[in-house]
Scaffold this motif. Structure first.
Motif, PDB file in Angstrom:
ATOM      1  N   ALA A  99     -24.459 -11.887 -52.972  1.00  0.00           N
ATOM      2  CA  ALA A  99     -24.795 -13.206 -53.518  1.00  0.00           C
ATOM      3  C   ALA A  99     -24.512 -13.214 -55.016  1.00  0.00           C
ATOM      4  O   ALA A  99     -24.572 -12.176 -55.671  1.00  0.00           O
ATOM      5  CB  ALA A  99     -26.274 -13.511 -53.258  1.00  0.00           C
ATOM      6  N   PRO A 100     -24.222 -14.390 -55.579  1.00  0.00           N
ATOM      7  CA  PRO A 100     -23.994 -14.459 -57.022  1.00  0.00           C
ATOM      8  C   PRO A 100     -25.212 -13.953 -57.802  1.00  0.00           C
ATOM      9  O   PRO A 100     -26.351 -14.156 -57.404  1.00  0.00           O
ATOM     10  CB  PRO A 100     -23.767 -15.950 -57.276  1.00  0.00           C
ATOM     11  CG  PRO A 100     -23.275 -16.471 -55.958  1.00  0.00           C
ATOM     12  CD  PRO A 100     -24.015 -15.677 -54.922  1.00  0.00           C
ATOM     13  N   GLY A 101     -24.932 -13.281 -58.902  1.00  0.00           N
ATOM     14  CA  GLY A 101     -25.990 -12.750 -59.752  1.00  0.00           C
ATOM     15  C   GLY A 101     -25.504 -11.508 -60.467  1.00  0.00           C
ATOM     16  O   GLY A 101     -24.322 -11.177 -60.458  1.00  0.00           O
ATOM     17  N   THR A 102     -26.446 -10.810 -61.078  1.00  0.00           N
ATOM     18  CA  THR A 102     -26.135  -9.597 -61.814  1.00  0.00           C
ATOM     19  C   THR A 102     -27.031  -8.471 -61.327  1.00  0.00           C
ATOM     20  O   THR A 102     -28.221  -8.679 -61.080  1.00  0.00           O
ATOM     21  CB  THR A 102     -26.337  -9.807 -63.330  1.00  0.00           C
ATOM     22  OG1 THR A 102     -25.465 -10.860 -63.751  1.00  0.00           O
ATOM     23  CG2 THR A 102     -26.013  -8.565 -64.123  1.00  0.00           C
ATOM     24  N   ALA A 103     -26.449  -7.295 -61.176  1.00  0.00           N
ATOM     25  CA  ALA A 103     -27.206  -6.110 -60.757  1.00  0.00           C
ATOM     26  C   ALA A 103     -26.733  -4.923 -61.581  1.00  0.00           C
ATOM     27  O   ALA A 103     -25.575  -4.861 -61.993  1.00  0.00           O
ATOM     28  CB  ALA A 103     -27.004  -5.838 -59.273  1.00  0.00           C
ATOM     29  N   ARG A 104     -27.647  -4.014 -61.777  1.00  0.00           N
ATOM     30  CA  ARG A 104     -27.323  -2.786 -62.498  1.00  0.00           C
ATOM     31  C   ARG A 104     -27.362  -1.626 -61.518  1.00  0.00           C
ATOM     32  O   ARG A 104     -28.339  -1.459 -60.790  1.00  0.00           O
ATOM     33  CB  ARG A 104     -28.347  -2.580 -63.603  1.00  0.00           C
ATOM     34  CG  ARG A 104     -27.816  -1.865 -64.788  1.00  0.00           C
ATOM     35  CD  ARG A 104     -28.801  -1.966 -65.894  1.00  0.00           C
ATOM     36  NE  ARG A 104     -29.416  -0.641 -65.995  1.00  0.00           N
ATOM     37  CZ  ARG A 104     -30.140  -0.253 -66.995  1.00  0.00           C
ATOM     38  NH1 ARG A 104     -30.417  -1.094 -67.954  1.00  0.00           N
ATOM     39  NH2 ARG A 104     -30.614   0.951 -67.038  1.00  0.00           N
ATOM     40  N   LEU A 105     -26.298  -0.837 -61.498  1.00  0.00           N
ATOM     41  CA  LEU A 105     -26.236   0.360 -60.674  1.00  0.00           C
ATOM     42  C   LEU A 105     -26.454   1.560 -61.582  1.00  0.00           C
ATOM     43  O   LEU A 105     -25.851   1.650 -62.653  1.00  0.00           O
ATOM     44  CB  LEU A 105     -24.877   0.485 -59.982  1.00  0.00           C
ATOM     45  CG  LEU A 105     -24.499  -0.650 -59.034  1.00  0.00           C
ATOM     46  CD1 LEU A 105     -23.076  -0.447 -58.517  1.00  0.00           C
ATOM     47  CD2 LEU A 105     -25.481  -0.716 -57.893  1.00  0.00           C
ATOM     48  N   SER A 106     -27.314   2.486 -61.157  1.00  0.00           N
ATOM     49  CA  SER A 106     -27.559   3.653 -61.999  1.00  0.00           C
ATOM     50  C   SER A 106     -27.767   4.896 -61.155  1.00  0.00           C
ATOM     51  O   SER A 106     -28.214   4.822 -60.003  1.00  0.00           O
ATOM     52  CB  SER A 106     -28.765   3.417 -62.909  1.00  0.00           C
ATOM     53  OG  SER A 106     -29.910   3.147 -62.134  1.00  0.00           O
ATOM     54  N   ALA A 107     -27.417   6.027 -61.737  1.00  0.00           N
ATOM     55  CA  ALA A 107     -27.613   7.345 -61.126  1.00  0.00           C
ATOM     56  C   ALA A 107     -28.000   8.295 -62.246  1.00  0.00           C
ATOM     57  O   ALA A 107     -27.707   8.051 -63.424  1.00  0.00           O
ATOM     58  CB  ALA A 107     -26.342   7.812 -60.431  1.00  0.00           C
ATOM     59  N   HIS A 108     -28.658   9.386 -61.869  1.00  0.00           N
ATOM     60  CA  HIS A 108     -29.147  10.337 -62.860  1.00  0.00           C
ATOM     61  C   HIS A 108     -28.921  11.766 -62.381  1.00  0.00           C
ATOM     62  O   HIS A 108     -28.816  12.020 -61.184  1.00  0.00           O
ATOM     63  CB  HIS A 108     -30.644  10.125 -63.110  1.00  0.00           C
ATOM     64  CG  HIS A 108     -30.962   8.736 -63.529  1.00  0.00           C
ATOM     65  ND1 HIS A 108     -30.793   8.297 -64.807  1.00  0.00           N
ATOM     66  CD2 HIS A 108     -31.407   7.668 -62.823  1.00  0.00           C
ATOM     67  CE1 HIS A 108     -31.126   7.029 -64.884  1.00  0.00           C
ATOM     68  NE2 HIS A 108     -31.497   6.618 -63.691  1.00  0.00           N
ATOM     69  N   ARG A 109     -28.893  12.674 -63.336  1.00  0.00           N
ATOM     70  CA  ARG A 109     -28.876  14.104 -63.048  1.00  0.00           C
ATOM     71  C   ARG A 109     -29.468  14.825 -64.255  1.00  0.00           C
ATOM     72  O   ARG A 109     -29.417  14.321 -65.381  1.00  0.00           O
ATOM     73  CB  ARG A 109     -27.474  14.614 -62.732  1.00  0.00           C
ATOM     74  CG  ARG A 109     -26.504  14.530 -63.900  1.00  0.00           C
ATOM     75  CD  ARG A 109     -25.145  15.036 -63.519  1.00  0.00           C
ATOM     76  NE  ARG A 109     -24.205  14.859 -64.636  1.00  0.00           N
ATOM     77  CZ  ARG A 109     -22.991  15.310 -64.646  1.00  0.00           C
ATOM     78  NH1 ARG A 109     -22.513  15.952 -63.592  1.00  0.00           N
ATOM     79  NH2 ARG A 109     -22.202  15.122 -65.674  1.00  0.00           N
ATOM     80  N   THR A 110     -30.034  15.970 -64.022  1.00  0.00           N
ATOM     81  CA  THR A 110     -30.568  16.776 -65.128  1.00  0.00           C
ATOM     82  C   THR A 110     -29.791  18.071 -65.271  1.00  0.00           C
ATOM     83  O   THR A 110     -29.761  18.649 -66.336  1.00  0.00           O
ATOM     84  CB  THR A 110     -32.061  17.098 -64.906  1.00  0.00           C
ATOM     85  OG1 THR A 110     -32.212  17.733 -63.634  1.00  0.00           O
ATOM     86  CG2 THR A 110     -32.899  15.836 -64.959  1.00  0.00           C
ATOM     87  N   THR A 111     -29.146  18.488 -64.199  1.00  0.00           N
ATOM     88  CA  THR A 111     -28.406  19.739 -64.193  1.00  0.00           C
ATOM     89  C   THR A 111     -26.917  19.448 -64.085  1.00  0.00           C
ATOM     90  O   THR A 111     -26.496  18.627 -63.274  1.00  0.00           O
ATOM     91  CB  THR A 111     -28.848  20.609 -62.991  1.00  0.00           C
ATOM     92  OG1 THR A 111     -30.248  20.803 -63.091  1.00  0.00           O
ATOM     93  CG2 THR A 111     -28.148  21.935 -62.974  1.00  0.00           C
ATOM     94  N   CYS A 112     -26.127  20.124 -64.882  1.00  0.00           N
ATOM     95  CA  CYS A 112     -24.670  19.981 -64.826  1.00  0.00           C
ATOM     96  C   CYS A 112     -24.006  21.243 -64.300  1.00  0.00           C
ATOM     97  O   CYS A 112     -22.794  21.397 -64.374  1.00  0.00           O
ATOM     98  CB  CYS A 112     -24.133  19.629 -66.207  1.00  0.00           C
ATOM     99  SG  CYS A 112     -24.424  17.913 -66.669  1.00  0.00           S
ATOM    100  N   GLY A 113     -24.780  22.160 -63.796  1.00  0.00           N
ATOM    101  CA  GLY A 113     -24.284  23.415 -63.248  1.00  0.00           C
ATOM    102  C   GLY A 113     -25.466  24.340 -63.061  1.00  0.00           C
ATOM    103  O   GLY A 113     -26.582  24.042 -63.514  1.00  0.00           O
ATOM    104  N   GLU A 114     -25.243  25.439 -62.391  1.00  0.00           N
ATOM    105  CA  GLU A 114     -26.334  26.377 -62.153  1.00  0.00           C
ATOM    106  C   GLU A 114     -26.925  26.825 -63.489  1.00  0.00           C
ATOM    107  O   GLU A 114     -26.225  27.366 -64.345  1.00  0.00           O
ATOM    108  CB  GLU A 114     -25.825  27.590 -61.370  1.00  0.00           C
ATOM    109  CG  GLU A 114     -26.933  28.524 -60.969  1.00  0.00           C
ATOM    110  CD  GLU A 114     -26.426  29.646 -60.088  1.00  0.00           C
ATOM    111  OE1 GLU A 114     -27.271  30.388 -59.581  1.00  0.00           O
ATOM    112  OE2 GLU A 114     -25.208  29.779 -59.899  1.00  0.00           O
ATOM    113  N   ALA A 115     -28.210  26.527 -63.679  1.00  0.00           N
ATOM    114  CA  ALA A 115     -28.945  26.892 -64.893  1.00  0.00           C
ATOM    115  C   ALA A 115     -28.314  26.307 -66.153  1.00  0.00           C
ATOM    116  O   ALA A 115     -28.380  26.882 -67.230  1.00  0.00           O
ATOM    117  CB  ALA A 115     -29.072  28.410 -65.021  1.00  0.00           C
ATOM    118  N   LEU A 116     -27.668  25.141 -66.024  1.00  0.00           N
ATOM    119  CA  LEU A 116     -27.030  24.491 -67.159  1.00  0.00           C
ATOM    120  C   LEU A 116     -27.541  23.058 -67.256  1.00  0.00           C
ATOM    121  O   LEU A 116     -27.200  22.221 -66.424  1.00  0.00           O
ATOM    122  CB  LEU A 116     -25.504  24.498 -66.986  1.00  0.00           C
ATOM    123  CG  LEU A 116     -24.677  23.808 -68.074  1.00  0.00           C
ATOM    124  CD1 LEU A 116     -24.863  24.520 -69.422  1.00  0.00           C
ATOM    125  CD2 LEU A 116     -23.216  23.810 -67.685  1.00  0.00           C
TER     126      LEU A 116
END
Length: 137
Positions: free
Chosen positions: A104-121
């Protein structure tokens, strides 16, 4: 009638029954347009038409699947995490995908998160969040 005449008549009847000329097939509805977003779209705003399929593909299994803040505008359809087959343990190799339908017409925000970028990193601040604004109209 001879056997040959009967066989010919049977073949003609069979051929007539198999040939039906209904004309060209009517075209079905067109496939919905698709927009694929990845890490390069972070921080951007995109505009799509209603009916468009929006897919977020993030290239690390450390990402959470993208989520939207307005399901009336962008209806979630599916999420998947696909590890790469030849990834070393803790590498995060693979892809996290989330799909949405521009409903439907409108605006939405899509978001994703992470805290780790590799093993123990731990991820640096600029690589911890993914956000895209989608305008449907």
């Amino acid at each position: 009638m001879t056997v040959r005449t009967l066989a010919a008549a049977a073949l003609l009847a069979l051929a007539a029954g198999c040939s039906s000329n209904t004309g060209p097939a009517a075209p079905g509805p067109p496939a919905p347009a698709a927009l694929v977003l990845d890490e390069h779209a972070d921080g951007t705003t995109v505009r799509v038409a209603p009916g468009t399929v929006v897919r977020v593909e993030l290239h690390s299994t450390y990402w959470s699947p993208a989520a939207g803040d307005n399901p009336r505008t962008l209806r979630p359809t599916a999420t998947a995490t696909t590890p790469a087959p030849s990834c070393r343990p803790g590498g995060g190799c693979g892809q996290v995908t989330a799909g949405f339908l521009a409903a439907a017409p409108g605006t939405a925000r899509l978001s994703a998160h992470r805290t780790t970028c590799g093993e123990a990193l731990a991820c640096p601040p600029g690589q911890r969040a993914f956000t895209v604004t989608v305008t449907v109209g």
